[in-house]
Design a protein around this motif. Structure first.
Motif, PDB file in Angstrom:
ATOM      1  N   MET A  37       0.913  -1.112  -0.030  1.00  0.00           N
ATOM      2  CA  MET A  37       0.079  -0.039  -0.015  1.00  0.00           C
ATOM      3  C   MET A  37       0.956   1.189   0.091  1.00  0.00           C
ATOM      4  SD  MET A  37      -1.533   2.655   1.758  1.00  0.00           S
ATOM      5  CE  MET A  37      -1.628   2.336   3.717  1.00  0.00           C
ATOM      6  N   ALA A  38       0.470   2.290  -0.678  1.00  0.00           N
ATOM      7  CA  ALA A  38       0.844   3.670  -0.721  1.00  0.00           C
ATOM      8  C   ALA A  38       0.137   4.524  -0.832  1.00  0.00           C
ATOM      9  CB  ALA A  38       2.164   3.624  -2.042  1.00  0.00           C
TER      10      ALA A  38
ATOM     11  N   GLU B  96      -4.417   6.685  -3.254  1.00  0.00           N
ATOM     12  CA  GLU B  96      -3.994   5.652  -2.483  1.00  0.00           C
ATOM     13  C   GLU B  96      -3.903   4.385  -3.324  1.00  0.00           C
ATOM     14  OE1 GLU B  96      -5.900   5.035   1.376  1.00  0.00           O
ATOM     15  OE2 GLU B  96      -5.950   2.739   0.952  1.00  0.00           O
ATOM     16  N   ILE B  97      -2.843   3.473  -3.313  1.00  0.00           N
ATOM     17  CA  ILE B  97      -2.754   2.372  -4.291  1.00  0.00           C
ATOM     18  C   ILE B  97      -2.453   1.154  -3.493  1.00  0.00           C
ATOM     19  CG2 ILE B  97      -1.501   1.455  -6.097  1.00  0.00           C
ATOM     20  CD1 ILE B  97      -0.427   4.176  -6.698  1.00  0.00           C
ATOM     21  N   ASN B  98      -3.308   0.258  -3.693  1.00  0.00           N
ATOM     22  CA  ASN B  98      -3.288  -1.104  -2.985  1.00  0.00           C
ATOM     23  C   ASN B  98      -3.174  -2.248  -3.995  1.00  0.00           C
ATOM     24  OD1 ASN B  98      -5.404   0.707  -1.743  1.00  0.00           O
ATOM     25  ND2 ASN B  98      -4.447  -0.460  -0.103  1.00  0.00           N
TER      26      ASN B  98
ATOM     27  N   VAL C 166      -5.229  -8.203  -7.169  1.00  0.00           N
ATOM     28  CA  VAL C 166      -6.229  -7.102  -7.414  1.00  0.00           C
ATOM     29  C   VAL C 166      -5.279  -5.729  -7.284  1.00  0.00           C
ATOM     30  CG1 VAL C 166      -8.178  -5.914  -6.360  1.00  0.00           C
ATOM     31  CG2 VAL C 166      -8.161  -8.310  -6.447  1.00  0.00           C
ATOM     32  N   THR C 167      -5.401  -5.059  -8.201  1.00  0.00           N
ATOM     33  CA  THR C 167      -4.760  -3.490  -8.136  1.00  0.00           C
ATOM     34  C   THR C 167      -6.077  -2.499  -7.743  1.00  0.00           C
ATOM     35  OG1 THR C 167      -3.279  -4.209  -9.764  1.00  0.00           O
ATOM     36  CG2 THR C 167      -3.399  -1.924  -9.371  1.00  0.00           C
ATOM     37  N   VAL C 168      -5.690  -1.815  -6.690  1.00  0.00           N
ATOM     38  CA  VAL C 168      -6.911  -0.758  -6.664  1.00  0.00           C
ATOM     39  C   VAL C 168      -6.168   0.747  -6.621  1.00  0.00           C
ATOM     40  CG1 VAL C 168      -8.301   0.092  -4.716  1.00  0.00           C
ATOM     41  CG2 VAL C 168      -7.960  -2.571  -5.125  1.00  0.00           C
ATOM     42  N   VAL C 169      -6.785   1.614  -7.047  1.00  0.00           N
ATOM     43  CA  VAL C 169      -6.308   2.783  -7.133  1.00  0.00           C
ATOM     44  C   VAL C 169      -7.578   3.741  -6.675  1.00  0.00           C
ATOM     45  CG1 VAL C 169      -5.510   4.895  -8.511  1.00  0.00           C
ATOM     46  CG2 VAL C 169      -4.873   2.606  -9.275  1.00  0.00           C
ATOM     47  N   ARG C 170      -7.346   4.370  -5.576  1.00  0.00           N
ATOM     48  CA  ARG C 170      -8.273   5.276  -4.970  1.00  0.00           C
ATOM     49  C   ARG C 170      -7.841   6.846  -5.025  1.00  0.00           C
ATOM     50  NH1 ARG C 170      -8.204   1.000  -1.424  1.00  0.00           N
ATOM     51  NH2 ARG C 170     -10.160   0.112  -0.847  1.00  0.00           N
ATOM     52  N   LEU C 171      -8.691   7.697  -5.439  1.00  0.00           N
ATOM     53  CA  LEU C 171      -8.656   9.041  -5.450  1.00  0.00           C
ATOM     54  C   LEU C 171      -9.521   9.849  -4.554  1.00  0.00           C
ATOM     55  CD1 LEU C 171      -7.270  11.737  -6.770  1.00  0.00           C
ATOM     56  CD2 LEU C 171      -9.053  11.271  -8.825  1.00  0.00           C
ATOM     57  N   PHE C 172      -8.771  10.455  -3.597  1.00  0.00           N
ATOM     58  CA  PHE C 172      -9.464  11.408  -2.441  1.00  0.00           C
ATOM     59  C   PHE C 172      -9.311  12.576  -2.870  1.00  0.00           C
ATOM     60  CE2 PHE C 172      -8.053   7.384  -0.110  1.00  0.00           C
ATOM     61  CZ  PHE C 172      -9.362   6.690  -0.164  1.00  0.00           C
ATOM     62  N   TYR C 173     -10.420  13.523  -2.294  1.00  0.00           N
ATOM     63  CA  TYR C 173     -10.257  15.058  -2.500  1.00  0.00           C
ATOM     64  C   TYR C 173     -10.598  15.492  -1.064  1.00  0.00           C
ATOM     65  CZ  TYR C 173     -11.072  14.339  -7.493  1.00  0.00           C
ATOM     66  OH  TYR C 173     -10.808  14.116  -8.783  1.00  0.00           O
TER      67      TYR C 173
ATOM     68  N   THR D 126      -0.738  -3.207 -14.807  1.00  0.00           N
ATOM     69  CA  THR D 126      -2.194  -2.217 -14.609  1.00  0.00           C
ATOM     70  C   THR D 126      -1.970  -1.063 -13.847  1.00  0.00           C
ATOM     71  OG1 THR D 126      -3.490  -4.284 -14.802  1.00  0.00           O
ATOM     72  CG2 THR D 126      -4.618  -2.447 -13.739  1.00  0.00           C
ATOM     73  N   LEU D 127      -0.988  -1.283 -12.846  1.00  0.00           N
ATOM     74  CA  LEU D 127      -0.754  -0.052 -11.882  1.00  0.00           C
ATOM     75  C   LEU D 127      -0.071   1.105 -12.752  1.00  0.00           C
ATOM     76  CD1 LEU D 127      -0.584   0.676  -8.825  1.00  0.00           C
ATOM     77  CD2 LEU D 127       1.788  -0.396  -8.887  1.00  0.00           C
ATOM     78  N   THR D 128       1.130   0.431 -13.678  1.00  0.00           N
ATOM     79  CA  THR D 128       2.079   1.567 -14.130  1.00  0.00           C
ATOM     80  C   THR D 128       1.334   1.977 -15.517  1.00  0.00           C
ATOM     81  OG1 THR D 128       2.896  -0.356 -15.458  1.00  0.00           O
ATOM     82  CG2 THR D 128       3.990   0.248 -13.333  1.00  0.00           C
TER      83      THR D 128
END
Lengths: 191, 160
Positions: free
Chosen positions: B46-47, B59-61, B71-78, B101-103
């Protein structure tokens, strides 16, 4: 995948250290590297080649897997870098890899409180002179001066490409005049 | 920011359920524009890029499922309550595919198009300035994301 002996040198637990009940992969987050970046398998004593005992070096890159190789630092330099009014910290290092490749590792760390993320890059040096690589790095750094800021953040810095480029060349000139880095053995170098 | 806590609560259906391996957790990820992604597994890495000075963060998991997929997860928070957080998730057959997928994620698509002037009447110089500002925001978002992805991949490789 890195052989167990090498992984141990890099600080990762060996199978004996993990214990019989530990998951076999979850404790080994080390990822497979591409063929070009893969560290060769450990050779038998009769077939050992120079550099087999060199440390494993990882060079971080933005948006990509780190470059991984056995090597030695040739020269490294850390200095401040005025990026359009921000006092950044820049690391420049040259490494000799086991099979005679030369890698240039670069990173730039903006000061805290400005909201900019660090920049990491790594190039295999195949060009002489180095100016084209350094120009690419300079352009990349210059392009990532943040624009969007919150209300409380300091105003965006003054963008002065000529100053940035000149400052970078001054810094790297200092790097190449610096004393060669001391060889390290059995330690992992990380950027 | 408005939906961050709700999302966090909805992500995990059960933890430590009977019948699952000790380290496995059941997840249900509510994706934008796609069916929820359900799996059981463990977090590999996680980063997160939160800093108060920037109005958004990623946030990347990376997860490994009990069925040996990733499973690749990309979250975008505001930070602003006026914007909705987003979550994107993909399942891959191998760790290499998951990292690809991540890159290959393009954070440039996360920058909204905002035009505050009359396109028909605006002078060319103003339109050019707006385009340059948009290009700079896209470039910054891409660097922001790539820097975080590089951090995660470096930590994953080094075992940090």
């Amino acid at each position: 995948m890195v052989p167990e002996k090498e992984a141990s040198q890099a600080g990762a637990p060996t199978s004996d250290q993990r214990g019989p009940d530990a998951p076999d992969v979850l404790d080994e987050p080390r990822i497979e590297t591409s063929e070009a970046e893969q560290v060769p398998e450990a050779a038998s004593p009769a077939t050992r080649t120079p550099g087999d005992d060199w440390p494993i070096i990882l060079l971080r890159r933005d948006g990509a897997r780190p470059v991984r190789f056995r090597g030695q630092p040739i020269v490294s330099f850390t200095g401040s870098y005025d990026l359009g009014g921000w006092d950044c910290l820049q690391d420049v290092a040259l490494f000799l890899a086991q099979h005679n490749q030369i890698y240039l590792g670069l990173s730039l760390h903006p000061p805290h409180g400005v909201g900019a993320r660090p920049v990491f890059a790594c190039f295999e040096v195949t060009e002489t002179p180095l100016e084209p690589l350094l120009a690419r790095w300079s352009t990349r750094v210059r392009d990532h001066i943040p624009l969007q800021r919150s209300v409380d953040a300091p105003p965006p810095p003054r963008i002065a490409p000529a100053e940035v480029t000149a400052g970078f060349h001054t810094l790297t000139a200092q790097c190449f005049r610096a004393e060669p880095a001391q060889p390290e053995r059995n330690n992992e170098c990380r950027q | 920011m408005s939906s961050m806590m709700e999302n966090a609560a909805a992500d995990i259906v059960t933890a430590g359920s009977p019948g699952l391996p000790p380290a496995a957790t059941a997840y249900c990820l509510q994706r934008a524009g796609a069916r929820p992604l359900r799996f059981e597994g463990s977090e590999l890495a996680m980063a997160m890029s939160f800093t108060p000075e920037v109005p958004y963060w990623y946030e990347i998991n990376l997860y490994r499922t009990v069925s040996q997929t990733f499973v690749t997860v990309v979250r975008l928070f505001y930070q602003s309550a006026d914007k909705s957080d987003t979550l994107r998730a993909w399942e891959s057959e191998s760790i290499d595919d998951a990292i690809d997928t991540l890159t290959q994620y393009d954070a440039g698509y996360d920058i909204p198009v905002t035009i505050d002037f009359d396109v028909d009447d605006a002078p060319p110089a103003e339109m050019a300035a707006e385009a340059m500002a948009m290009k700079a925001r896209i470039s910054e978002a891409r660097h922001h994301y790539k820097s975080l992805a590089g951090e995660l991949l470096f930590d994953l490789e080094s075992g940090a």
